[in-house]
Design an enzyme around this catalytic site. Sequence first.
Site, PDB file in Angstrom:
ATOM      1  N   THR A   1      -5.646   7.709  -3.796  1.00 48.09           N
ATOM      2  CA  THR A   1      -5.524   7.720  -2.331  1.00 48.09           C
ATOM      3  C   THR A   1      -4.430   8.698  -1.905  1.00 48.09           C
ATOM      4  OG1 THR A   1      -6.329   5.456  -2.174  1.00 48.09           O
ATOM      5  CG2 THR A   1      -5.038   6.257  -0.309  1.00 48.09           C
TER       6      THR A   1
ATOM      7  N   GLU B   1       0.835  -1.209   0.000  1.00 51.73           N
ATOM      8  CA  GLU B   1       0.000   0.000   0.000  1.00 51.73           C
ATOM      9  C   GLU B   1       0.869   1.258   0.000  1.00 51.73           C
ATOM     10  OE1 GLU B   1      -2.936  -0.019  -0.809  1.00 51.73           O
ATOM     11  OE2 GLU B   1      -4.369  -0.604   0.737  1.00 51.73           O
TER      12      GLU B   1
END
Length: 313
Positions: free
Chosen positions: A186, A133
Amino acid sequence: MSLDRATVRSPSSIANVGPGFDVFGIALNEPYDTIEVRKTSEPGVHVESVSGMGSYAVTLDNTKNTAAVAASQVLRMAKVDFGITMKINKGIRPASGMGSSGASAAGGAYAANQLLDRPLDMNSLILAASYGEEASSGSRHADNAGPALMGGFTIIRSYEPMDVIRIDPPRNLGIVATLPEFAVSTRDARKKVPKSVPIHDVIHQIGHASSLAVGMVRGDMGLIARSINDIIIEPARAPLVPHLKEAERAAMNAGAIASFLGGSGPCIAAFYDTDKVNGVDIAAAVQRFYEGHGVECFCWVTSWGEGCRVVNK
Ligand code: HSE
Protein backbone atom coordinates in the site's frame (compact mmCIF):
# COMPACT_ATOMS: atom_id res chain seq x y z
CA MET A 1 -17.95 -6.07 32.94
CA SER A 2 -14.55 -6.10 31.25
CA LEU A 3 -12.70 -9.29 30.38
CA ASP A 4 -9.18 -10.43 31.24
CA ARG A 5 -8.71 -12.08 27.88
CA ALA A 6 -10.48 -12.23 24.52
CA THR A 7 -10.12 -13.85 21.13
CA VAL A 8 -11.41 -11.76 18.26
CA ARG A 9 -12.11 -12.55 14.63
CA SER A 10 -11.46 -9.63 12.30
CA PRO A 11 -12.53 -9.87 8.65
CA SER A 12 -10.84 -9.00 5.40
CA SER A 13 -12.37 -6.18 3.38
CA ILE A 14 -12.24 -4.53 0.00
CA ALA A 15 -11.46 -0.81 0.16
CA ASN A 16 -11.79 1.90 -2.53
CA VAL A 17 -14.98 0.27 -3.86
CA GLY A 18 -15.39 1.87 -7.31
CA PRO A 19 -14.89 5.64 -7.06
CA GLY A 20 -14.60 5.64 -3.24
CA PHE A 21 -10.85 5.97 -2.71
CA ASP A 22 -10.15 6.11 1.07
CA VAL A 23 -13.93 6.37 1.63
CA PHE A 24 -15.82 3.18 0.70
CA GLY A 25 -15.10 -0.31 1.99
CA ILE A 26 -16.96 -3.57 2.29
CA ALA A 27 -16.35 -6.36 4.82
CA LEU A 28 -15.94 -9.91 3.50
CA ASN A 29 -17.19 -13.05 5.19
CA GLU A 30 -13.79 -14.65 4.72
CA PRO A 31 -10.81 -14.77 5.05
CA TYR A 32 -10.15 -13.25 8.50
CA ASP A 33 -7.42 -12.68 11.09
CA THR A 34 -7.70 -13.92 14.66
CA ILE A 35 -6.28 -11.83 17.50
CA GLU A 36 -5.93 -13.14 21.03
CA VAL A 37 -5.27 -10.68 23.87
CA ARG A 38 -4.58 -11.05 27.59
CA LYS A 39 -4.46 -8.31 30.22
CA THR A 40 -1.10 -7.85 32.00
CA SER A 41 -0.12 -5.65 34.92
CA GLU A 42 2.87 -4.37 32.97
CA PRO A 43 1.85 -1.39 30.79
CA GLY A 44 2.28 -1.46 27.01
CA VAL A 45 1.48 -3.99 24.30
CA HIS A 46 3.65 -7.03 23.79
CA VAL A 47 3.26 -9.11 20.60
CA GLU A 48 3.97 -12.69 21.64
CA SER A 49 3.60 -14.35 18.24
CA VAL A 50 2.40 -13.94 14.66
CA SER A 51 1.40 -17.05 12.73
CA GLY A 52 -0.51 -17.90 9.53
CA MET A 53 -0.55 -16.54 5.96
CA GLY A 54 2.49 -14.41 5.18
CA SER A 55 3.29 -14.02 8.88
CA TYR A 56 7.02 -13.93 8.08
CA ALA A 57 6.39 -10.41 6.73
CA VAL A 58 4.68 -9.18 9.91
CA THR A 59 6.85 -7.56 12.57
CA LEU A 60 6.66 -8.31 16.31
CA ASP A 61 7.88 -4.76 17.02
CA ASN A 62 5.04 -3.12 18.94
CA THR A 63 5.80 0.31 17.47
CA LYS A 64 5.32 -1.02 13.93
CA ASN A 65 2.90 -3.96 14.21
CA THR A 66 -0.52 -2.66 13.08
CA ALA A 67 -2.53 -4.62 15.68
CA ALA A 68 -0.21 -3.58 18.51
CA VAL A 69 -0.20 0.09 17.48
CA ALA A 70 -4.02 0.10 17.30
CA ALA A 71 -4.33 -1.65 20.69
CA SER A 72 -1.83 0.79 22.28
CA GLN A 73 -3.90 3.65 20.93
CA VAL A 74 -7.04 2.20 22.55
CA LEU A 75 -5.26 1.88 25.91
CA ARG A 76 -4.01 5.47 25.59
CA MET A 77 -7.44 6.83 24.63
CA ALA A 78 -9.05 4.96 27.54
CA LYS A 79 -6.30 6.16 29.93
CA VAL A 80 -5.81 2.77 31.59
CA ASP A 81 -2.70 1.59 33.41
CA PHE A 82 -2.60 -2.08 32.42
CA GLY A 83 -0.94 -3.69 29.40
CA ILE A 84 -1.70 -6.44 26.89
CA THR A 85 0.02 -9.46 25.43
CA MET A 86 -1.18 -10.40 21.98
CA LYS A 87 -1.10 -13.39 19.60
CA ILE A 88 -1.97 -12.81 15.96
CA ASN A 89 -3.01 -15.43 13.45
CA LYS A 90 -3.08 -14.11 9.90
CA GLY A 91 -5.75 -15.50 7.60
CA ILE A 92 -5.16 -12.66 5.13
CA ARG A 93 -1.88 -12.36 3.27
CA PRO A 94 -0.18 -8.95 3.64
CA ALA A 95 0.14 -6.79 0.48
CA SER A 96 -2.98 -8.39 -1.01
CA GLY A 97 -5.46 -5.52 -1.37
CA MET A 98 -7.84 -7.42 0.90
CA GLY A 99 -7.33 -5.31 3.99
CA SER A 100 -4.74 -7.47 5.72
CA SER A 101 -3.23 -4.65 7.79
CA GLY A 102 -6.71 -3.16 8.29
CA ALA A 103 -8.03 -6.45 9.70
CA SER A 104 -5.14 -6.71 12.15
CA ALA A 105 -5.47 -3.06 13.17
CA ALA A 106 -9.24 -3.39 13.61
CA GLY A 107 -8.85 -6.68 15.49
CA GLY A 108 -6.19 -5.20 17.77
CA ALA A 109 -8.37 -2.20 18.62
CA TYR A 110 -11.52 -4.30 19.08
CA ALA A 111 -9.76 -6.90 21.23
CA ALA A 112 -8.17 -4.23 23.47
CA ASN A 113 -11.60 -2.65 23.85
CA GLN A 114 -12.96 -5.90 25.32
CA LEU A 115 -10.57 -5.48 28.25
CA LEU A 116 -11.85 -2.01 29.23
CA ASP A 117 -14.39 -1.26 31.97
CA ARG A 118 -15.72 1.62 29.87
CA PRO A 119 -15.40 0.57 26.23
CA LEU A 120 -14.73 3.13 23.48
CA ASP A 121 -17.32 3.79 20.76
CA MET A 122 -17.02 2.57 17.17
CA ASN A 123 -15.64 5.80 15.67
CA SER A 124 -12.92 5.89 18.36
CA LEU A 125 -11.97 2.28 17.56
CA ILE A 126 -11.77 3.08 13.85
CA LEU A 127 -9.58 6.09 14.66
CA ALA A 128 -7.32 3.88 16.82
CA ALA A 129 -7.11 1.31 14.01
CA SER A 130 -6.18 4.04 11.52
CA TYR A 131 -3.01 4.65 13.56
CA GLY A 132 -2.21 0.96 13.03
CA GLU A 133 -2.67 1.46 9.29
CA GLU A 134 -0.33 4.43 9.43
CA ALA A 135 2.37 2.28 11.02
CA SER A 136 2.29 -0.09 8.06
CA SER A 137 1.54 2.15 5.06
CA GLY A 138 2.50 5.65 6.19
CA SER A 139 -1.10 6.83 5.80
CA ARG A 140 -3.96 6.94 8.27
CA HIS A 141 -6.68 5.66 5.93
CA ALA A 142 -9.66 3.86 7.49
CA ASP A 143 -11.52 2.35 4.55
CA ASN A 144 -10.43 -1.20 5.53
CA ALA A 145 -10.52 -0.76 9.32
CA GLY A 146 -14.01 0.79 9.03
CA PRO A 147 -15.70 -2.22 7.40
CA ALA A 148 -13.56 -4.66 9.42
CA LEU A 149 -14.95 -3.13 12.61
CA MET A 150 -18.51 -2.28 11.56
CA GLY A 151 -19.23 -4.91 8.90
CA GLY A 152 -21.29 -4.30 5.74
CA PHE A 153 -20.53 -1.40 3.38
CA THR A 154 -19.00 1.61 5.09
CA ILE A 155 -18.57 5.25 4.17
CA ILE A 156 -15.96 7.44 5.86
CA ARG A 157 -17.94 10.68 5.97
CA SER A 158 -15.08 12.42 7.73
CA TYR A 159 -11.60 11.61 9.04
CA GLU A 160 -11.44 14.59 11.42
CA PRO A 161 -13.49 13.92 13.41
CA MET A 162 -13.73 10.23 12.47
CA ASP A 163 -17.33 9.59 11.40
CA VAL A 164 -18.17 6.32 9.67
CA ILE A 165 -21.56 5.18 8.39
CA ARG A 166 -22.56 1.56 7.82
CA ILE A 167 -25.02 0.43 5.15
CA ASP A 168 -26.34 -3.11 4.74
CA PRO A 169 -25.57 -4.08 1.13
CA PRO A 170 -28.17 -6.12 -0.76
CA ARG A 171 -28.60 -9.73 0.39
CA ASN A 172 -27.85 -11.03 -3.10
CA LEU A 173 -24.55 -9.15 -3.51
CA GLY A 174 -21.89 -11.82 -3.98
CA ILE A 175 -18.19 -11.02 -4.00
CA VAL A 176 -15.31 -12.80 -5.69
CA ALA A 177 -11.81 -11.80 -4.56
CA THR A 178 -9.04 -13.13 -6.77
CA LEU A 179 -5.50 -12.77 -5.56
CA PRO A 180 -2.71 -13.19 -8.13
CA GLU A 181 0.53 -14.35 -6.53
CA PHE A 182 2.36 -11.02 -6.80
CA ALA A 183 2.41 -8.47 -3.96
CA VAL A 184 1.66 -4.73 -4.00
CA SER A 185 2.50 -2.70 -0.91
CA THR A 186 0.00 0.00 0.00
CA ARG A 187 2.91 2.33 0.78
CA ASP A 188 4.15 2.00 -2.83
CA ALA A 189 0.65 2.17 -4.32
CA ARG A 190 -0.06 5.42 -2.48
CA LYS A 191 2.90 7.02 -4.24
CA LYS A 192 0.93 6.56 -7.49
CA VAL A 193 -2.04 8.64 -6.31
CA PRO A 194 -2.14 11.92 -8.24
CA LYS A 195 -1.56 15.05 -6.16
CA SER A 196 -4.21 17.04 -8.04
CA VAL A 197 -7.02 16.13 -10.44
CA PRO A 198 -9.10 18.05 -13.01
CA ILE A 199 -12.50 19.24 -11.78
CA HIS A 200 -14.13 17.18 -14.57
CA ASP A 201 -12.76 14.00 -12.96
CA VAL A 202 -13.90 15.12 -9.51
CA ILE A 203 -17.43 15.61 -10.85
CA HIS A 204 -17.37 12.10 -12.34
CA GLN A 205 -16.21 10.55 -9.06
CA ILE A 206 -18.74 12.40 -6.90
CA GLY A 207 -21.61 11.43 -9.18
CA HIS A 208 -20.60 7.77 -9.22
CA ALA A 209 -19.81 7.64 -5.50
CA SER A 210 -23.16 9.18 -4.57
CA SER A 211 -25.11 6.81 -6.80
CA LEU A 212 -23.15 3.81 -5.50
CA ALA A 213 -24.22 4.67 -1.94
CA VAL A 214 -27.84 4.98 -3.12
CA GLY A 215 -27.54 1.66 -4.99
CA MET A 216 -26.35 -0.02 -1.78
CA VAL A 217 -29.22 1.48 0.27
CA ARG A 218 -31.87 0.59 -2.33
CA GLY A 219 -30.42 -2.83 -3.09
CA ASP A 220 -30.38 -1.79 -6.74
CA MET A 221 -27.83 -4.06 -8.43
CA GLY A 222 -28.11 -2.19 -11.75
CA LEU A 223 -27.27 1.13 -10.09
CA ILE A 224 -24.38 -0.48 -8.17
CA ALA A 225 -23.04 -1.88 -11.44
CA ARG A 226 -23.30 1.49 -13.25
CA SER A 227 -21.69 3.35 -10.37
CA ILE A 228 -18.51 1.31 -10.03
CA ASN A 229 -16.19 3.35 -12.18
CA ASP A 230 -13.03 5.05 -10.99
CA ILE A 231 -11.25 7.30 -13.46
CA ILE A 232 -8.64 8.68 -11.03
CA ILE A 233 -6.99 6.14 -8.74
CA GLU A 234 -7.29 2.78 -10.50
CA PRO A 235 -5.85 4.00 -13.83
CA ALA A 236 -2.89 5.54 -11.95
CA ARG A 237 -2.19 2.27 -10.15
CA ALA A 238 -2.90 -0.11 -13.02
CA PRO A 239 0.80 -0.42 -13.98
CA LEU A 240 1.42 -2.09 -10.57
CA VAL A 241 -0.95 -4.96 -11.42
CA PRO A 242 -0.08 -6.81 -14.63
CA HIS A 243 -3.10 -7.59 -16.85
CA LEU A 244 -5.54 -5.78 -14.52
CA LYS A 245 -8.01 -4.65 -17.20
CA GLU A 246 -8.03 -8.02 -18.97
CA ALA A 247 -8.60 -9.82 -15.67
CA GLU A 248 -11.53 -7.51 -14.90
CA ARG A 249 -12.91 -8.22 -18.35
CA ALA A 250 -12.64 -11.96 -17.72
CA ALA A 251 -14.73 -11.51 -14.55
CA MET A 252 -17.34 -9.44 -16.42
CA ASN A 253 -17.55 -11.97 -19.26
CA ALA A 254 -18.22 -14.69 -16.67
CA GLY A 255 -21.22 -12.78 -15.26
CA ALA A 256 -19.87 -10.20 -12.77
CA ILE A 257 -21.87 -6.94 -12.58
CA ALA A 258 -18.68 -5.00 -11.77
CA SER A 259 -14.99 -5.70 -11.39
CA PHE A 260 -12.35 -3.38 -9.97
CA LEU A 261 -9.01 -3.22 -8.22
CA GLY A 262 -9.46 -4.30 -4.59
CA GLY A 263 -7.86 -1.74 -2.26
CA SER A 264 -4.36 -0.95 -3.43
CA GLY A 265 -4.20 -4.33 -5.20
CA PRO A 266 -3.33 -6.77 -6.52
CA CYS A 267 -6.73 -8.27 -5.53
CA ILE A 268 -9.19 -8.27 -8.43
CA ALA A 269 -12.61 -7.76 -6.86
CA ALA A 270 -15.84 -8.71 -8.61
CA PHE A 271 -19.45 -8.17 -7.53
CA TYR A 272 -22.17 -10.48 -8.80
CA ASP A 273 -25.84 -11.26 -8.26
CA THR A 274 -26.07 -14.50 -6.26
CA ASP A 275 -29.63 -15.03 -7.56
CA LYS A 276 -28.42 -15.13 -11.16
CA VAL A 277 -24.80 -16.23 -11.39
CA ASN A 278 -22.52 -18.79 -9.79
CA GLY A 279 -19.52 -16.94 -8.32
CA VAL A 280 -17.35 -20.03 -8.82
CA ASP A 281 -17.56 -19.42 -12.59
CA ILE A 282 -16.24 -15.86 -12.15
CA ALA A 283 -13.40 -17.03 -9.91
CA ALA A 284 -12.51 -19.79 -12.37
CA ALA A 285 -12.48 -17.35 -15.31
CA VAL A 286 -10.08 -14.91 -13.61
CA GLN A 287 -7.92 -17.76 -12.32
CA ARG A 288 -7.77 -19.35 -15.79
CA PHE A 289 -6.87 -16.00 -17.29
CA TYR A 290 -3.94 -15.43 -14.93
CA GLU A 291 -2.77 -19.03 -15.13
CA GLY A 292 -2.64 -18.54 -18.91
CA HIS A 293 -0.03 -15.87 -18.14
CA GLY A 294 1.88 -18.14 -15.77
CA VAL A 295 0.54 -16.45 -12.61
CA GLU A 296 -1.06 -18.54 -9.85
CA CYS A 297 -4.13 -17.20 -8.04
CA PHE A 298 -5.99 -17.74 -4.78
CA CYS A 299 -9.75 -17.12 -5.05
CA TRP A 300 -12.47 -16.49 -2.50
CA VAL A 301 -16.08 -16.80 -3.57
CA THR A 302 -17.77 -15.10 -0.68
CA SER A 303 -20.29 -12.47 0.37
CA TRP A 304 -20.24 -9.30 2.44
CA GLY A 305 -19.98 -9.98 6.12
CA GLU A 306 -20.15 -8.66 9.65
CA GLY A 307 -17.43 -6.81 11.54
CA CYS A 308 -15.10 -7.88 14.36
CA ARG A 309 -16.53 -10.18 17.00
CA VAL A 310 -15.40 -12.06 20.07
CA VAL A 311 -15.21 -15.77 19.32
CA ASN A 312 -13.92 -17.05 22.64
CA LYS A 313 -13.64 -15.45 26.08
N1 HSE B 1 -7.55 3.33 0.48
C1 HSE B 1 -6.34 2.60 0.71
C2 HSE B 1 -5.44 2.78 -0.50
C3 HSE B 1 -6.67 1.16 0.92
O1 HSE B 1 -5.92 2.52 -1.60
O2 HSE B 1 -4.30 3.19 -0.38
C4 HSE B 1 -5.48 0.25 1.06
O3 HSE B 1 -5.92 -1.10 0.98
